[in-house]
Write an enzyme that holds these catalytic residues in place. Structure first.
Site, mmCIF file in Angstrom:
data_model
loop_
_atom_site.group_PDB
_atom_site.id
_atom_site.type_symbol
_atom_site.label_atom_id
_atom_site.label_comp_id
_atom_site.label_asym_id
_atom_site.label_seq_id
_atom_site.Cartn_x
_atom_site.Cartn_y
_atom_site.Cartn_z
ATOM 1 N N SER A 1 -16.155 6.595 -5.140
ATOM 2 C CA SER A 1 -17.017 7.161 -6.181
ATOM 3 C C SER A 1 -18.477 7.303 -5.755
ATOM 4 O O SER A 1 -19.270 7.878 -6.476
ATOM 5 C CB SER A 1 -16.930 6.312 -7.454
ATOM 6 O OG SER A 1 -17.399 5.018 -7.212
ATOM 7 N N LYS B 11 -20.080 2.014 -16.002
ATOM 8 C CA LYS B 11 -21.132 2.664 -15.211
ATOM 9 C C LYS B 11 -22.257 3.166 -16.115
ATOM 10 O O LYS B 11 -23.442 3.069 -15.766
ATOM 11 C CB LYS B 11 -20.526 3.827 -14.415
ATOM 12 C CG LYS B 11 -19.581 3.357 -13.302
ATOM 13 C CD LYS B 11 -18.911 4.518 -12.598
ATOM 14 C CE LYS B 11 -18.000 4.035 -11.488
ATOM 15 N NZ LYS B 11 -17.286 5.122 -10.804
#
Length: 793
Positions: A686, A729
């Site tokens: 990611s 996140k």
């Protein structure tokens, strides 16, 4: 004296045939029979009989040798006369010999077909006067012989009478040694000791050792006999007692035990198969002696069978409104889990018989997975059982040990069911992602049957070896990460993701649950200590760094303890915890906002990562310097993250023209990509978008916006692929005061999982290609002329 005179009149030749003797040492004056079977020995006897019937007898050093060499035969022996000879039907010869005098081999004159040896007689020194020492030694030997006879040593009855009349110490020692049956080595030592007093002393030593051995042997035999007699006596007394009680009409302890087990079997309401096995084992126990080793194993087995809740179950509380109130009372938010439990209750209300669901709560530590299991049990009105699977490596912990092993027990599943006392508890298995595997088996494979509604109605434990119905049990497993869980096991469970909490959610939970609980535990009234909202928010941001709530509760507990001490010392409250007074209780802040992103910088991009403890802000630094096309990656990166950096570099090279970069720039520069916090391992795809952005910023000299964070996997063509952990996140970005988050377009569906309050504070930018990320993340300004290095001036 007459015998001695007779021996002296015998003329002993200088050369005699040798007869090696295996298992005896012949002393002078000794008369004994010998069996002679070896060919060399029979020929030696024949040679002696053909002449003067004299033969030299010497002991072998190794009795296993059939044909000993001269080196394997002792040099000191005894000259003997053959008194009689008898040939046996099997070819052997039996001779009766009498020892005459000690002699020593001087030389072997012949070795085949028989040994002929040249000998010399050993003259013993004569003792004219018997000293006190010699008299004491002789008396000590006689006393030891009497003791040996008393502890069971078999000696000739005439020996004691004969030795009473022997006054010569040398002959006395030979006579006793020849009748004791000592080891060959010990007897040979006595034979080879020429000086009479020294021989008597050596005999005394051997006698002392032999007497100790005989005493110990007698003691062991006496103990064994006593034990045997006691066992027999107890058995007869017990049988007599049983007979007496039977006559009086009184049942003994064993009969009562059998009746108790029979009653328990009836009350347990077992399935037919289990009841049949119970009665079979009960019959076996009835036929066994109560003290038999196997009887205790059968008793333990019957205890387990009768104590298990085969037919005991609790009635589910199916009032859905009441259940919703209980869940809301115990936990804040967690709507998805609460809805799943209420759905289960609704189905149970419509359909009387239903199988227990198998749920798996996955989320970072401290978000309430285990406490949620307790709350579910309380909501349903069921018993709650919890076991931890962390570090489990033995399959027998799940399935149990077979009854053949000493100390065998059922596995943790059956133990938990017995502990609950019902066959439909809420059964929580913590840390299912931390199960190990070694030579004792794979516990996760053993869980496949337990956690499969299609199979667990007949779960068979190795100890019970009988099917037990687990289909009514509501199994709940917990994990921090779902990836380590084997796919076959994952397929059997309904995975429910629990995300971390935002600052506002932590504030609400602290006010509703944590603070009241800590005030009560520390003995402080609700009005005695009050927390301001800003103080709680400051604890969550500057004193803790977590997705869950454990550290937050610890800090609140720390404040409560300090206030409790002040109250105990006599201070009067109430006390109020504010943002300004917080350092007085907890010290200076532990976590300060990152300072790197105070300004927009070239080659520094902000990424978002997800760990098992929640979301993290990840800074990626890139430097471009003159070189020869070398790519350096640092910061304890995993293989997948390194591959993402390679993909980002390849994308930049393929789009060099579009970004006004010299197409041959890679041959002239070195690129260094670094992710700070180098001691912490980092991996995953990611960060691909972040690395590519930082790299393009460094190559084009265009700064990256400090208020933009990004996440996503990049392909070589610049396409952005979806990632996980979006809520964690976003929370990490919000904590770092970042308001814009770039996410993959395919993650748009996951925005529904993020609370509205969080979505209002963060601006999510959906990007499907790297070009869109660049246009959002880099500062827009006029492009400048390319340089020879491909780096703008």
């Amino acid at each position: 004296m007459e015998e001695k005179l007779e021996n002296e009149q015998v003329v002993i030749p200088e050369v005699l045939p040798l007869l090696p003797v295996r298992d005896v040492v012949v002393f002078p004056y000794m008369i004994l029979p010998l069996f002679v079977g070896r060919e060399i020995s029979i020929l030696a006897v024949d040679e002696a009989l053909s002449k003067d019937r004299l033969i030299f007898l010497a002991a072998q050093k190794n009795i296993e040798e059939d044909d000993p060499a001269p080196e394997g035969i002792h040099s000191v022996g005894t000259v003997a006369t053959i008194m009689r000879m008898l040939k046996l039907p099997d070819g052997r010869v039996k001779i009766l010999i009498q020892g005459l005098v000690k002699s020593r081999v001087v030389e072997y004159t012949q070795q085949r077909p028989i040994y002929l040896v040249k000998i010399t007689q050993i003259k013993e020194p004569s003792i004219s006067n018997i000293t006190l020492e010699v008299e004491a030694l002789i008396r000590n030997v006689k006393e030891q012989l009497e003791k040996m006879i008393s502890v069971g040593k078999m000696l000739s009855p005439d020996l004691m009478m004969i030795i009473e009349n022997v006054k010569d110490p040398g002959r006395f020692a030979d006579l006793v040694a020849s009748n004791l049956g000592l080891r060959i080595e010990d007897s040979q030592q006595i034979l080879e000791t020429i000086e009479p007093v020294a021989r008597l002393k050596k005999l005394n030593e051997f006698l002392s050792k032999e007497l100790e051995l005989l005493t110990m042997q007698a003691k062991i035999q006496s103990q064994a006999k006593e034990e045997m007699n006691k066992t027999q006596r107890d058995y007869f007394l017990r049988e007599q007692l049983r007979a007496i009680k039977s006559e009086l009409g009184e049942s003994d302890e064993k009969t009562r035990e059998i009746e108790e087990f029979r009653e328990k079997i009836k009350k347990a309401k077992m399935p037919a198969e289990a009841e049949k096995e119970s009665n079979k084992q009960l019959t076996r126990l009835e036929q066994m002696h109560p003290d038999a080793a196997e009887a205790s194993m059968v008793r333990t087995f019957l205890d387990w069978l009768t104590d298990l809740p085969w037919s005991k179950s609790t009635k589910d509380r199916l009032d859905i409104k009441k259940a919703k109130e209980v869940l809301d009372e115990d936990h804040y938010d967690l709507q998805k889990v609460k809805e799943r439990i209420l759905e289960y209750l609704a189905v149970g209300r419509l359909k009387k018989k239903l199988r227990g669901p198998i749920l798996c709560f996955v989320g970072p530590p401290g978000v309430g997975k285990t406490s949620l299991g307790k709350s579910i049990a309380r909501t349903l009105g069921r018993k709650f059982v919890r076991i931890s699977l962390g570090g489990l490596r033995d399959e027998a912990e799940i399935r149990g040990h077979r009854r053949t092993y000493v100390g065998a027990l059922p596995g943790r599943i059956i133990q938990g069911i017995k502990q609950a006392g019902t066959n439909n508890p809420v059964f929580m298995m913590d840390e299912v992602d931390k199960i190990g595997m070694d030579f004792r088996g794979d516990p996760s494979a053993a869980l496949l049957e337990v956690l499969d509604p299609e199979q667990n109605y007949s779960f068979s434990d190795h100890y019970l070896n009988l099917p037990f119905d687990l289909s009514n049990v509501m199994f709940i497993t917990t994990a921090n990460l779902i990836d380590p869980v084997p796919s076959a096991l994952k397929d059997r469970m309904e995975v429910i993701q629990l995300s971390g909490y935002s600052e506002q959610e932590k504030l609400r939970i602290a006010q509703q649950f944590l603070i009241p609980r800590q005030l009560e535990e520390n003995g402080i009234s609700e009005k005695g200590l009050q927390f301001s909202d800003q103080a709680i928010l400051q604890i969550t941001t500057q004193y803790t760094k977590e997705a869950g709530l454990r550290n937050l509760e610890r800090e609140i507990a720390s404040v409560c303890r300090k206030v409790a001490r002040r109250i105990a010392e006599g201070e009067e409250g109430p006390f109020k915890l504010t943002q300004s007074s917080l350092p007085k209780y907890l010290g200076p802040p532990k976590y300060l906002p990152e300072s790197e992103q105070e300004v927009d910088e070239v080659g520094l991009a902000t990424g978002l990562a997800w760990t098992e403890t929640g979301g993290e802000v990840l800074y990626v630094e890139t430097s471009v310097m003159k070189g020869s096309g070398k790519l350096t990656l640092t910061g304890h990166l995993g293989e997948v993250m390194k591959e993402s950096a390679q993909a980002g570099l390849s994308y930049a090279r393929s789009r060099a023209k579009q970004f006004d970069i010299d197409p041959d720039f890679f041959e002239k520069v070195d690129v260094h990509i670094h992710v700070p916090a180098g001691a912490i391992p980092k991996d995953g795809p990611s960060a691909g978008v972040t690395m590519a952005t930082a790299l393009l910023s460094a190559l084009t000299k265009v700064p990256v916006r400090k208020d933009v964070a990004m996440t996503g996997e990049i392909t070589l063509r610049g396409k952005i692929l979806p990632v996980g952990g979006l809520k964690e996140k976003a929370l990490a970005a919000l904590q770092a005061k970042i308001k814009t988050v770039v996410i993959p377009r395919e993650n748009q569906k996951d925005l529904e999982e993020i609370p509205r309050s969080l979505r209002r504070k963060v601006d999510f930018f959906l990007a499907g290609h790297m070009d869109e990320v660049i246009s959002t993340a880099l500062i827009k300004k006029e492009r400048k002329k390319r340089t020879s290095l491909g780096v703008s001036s």
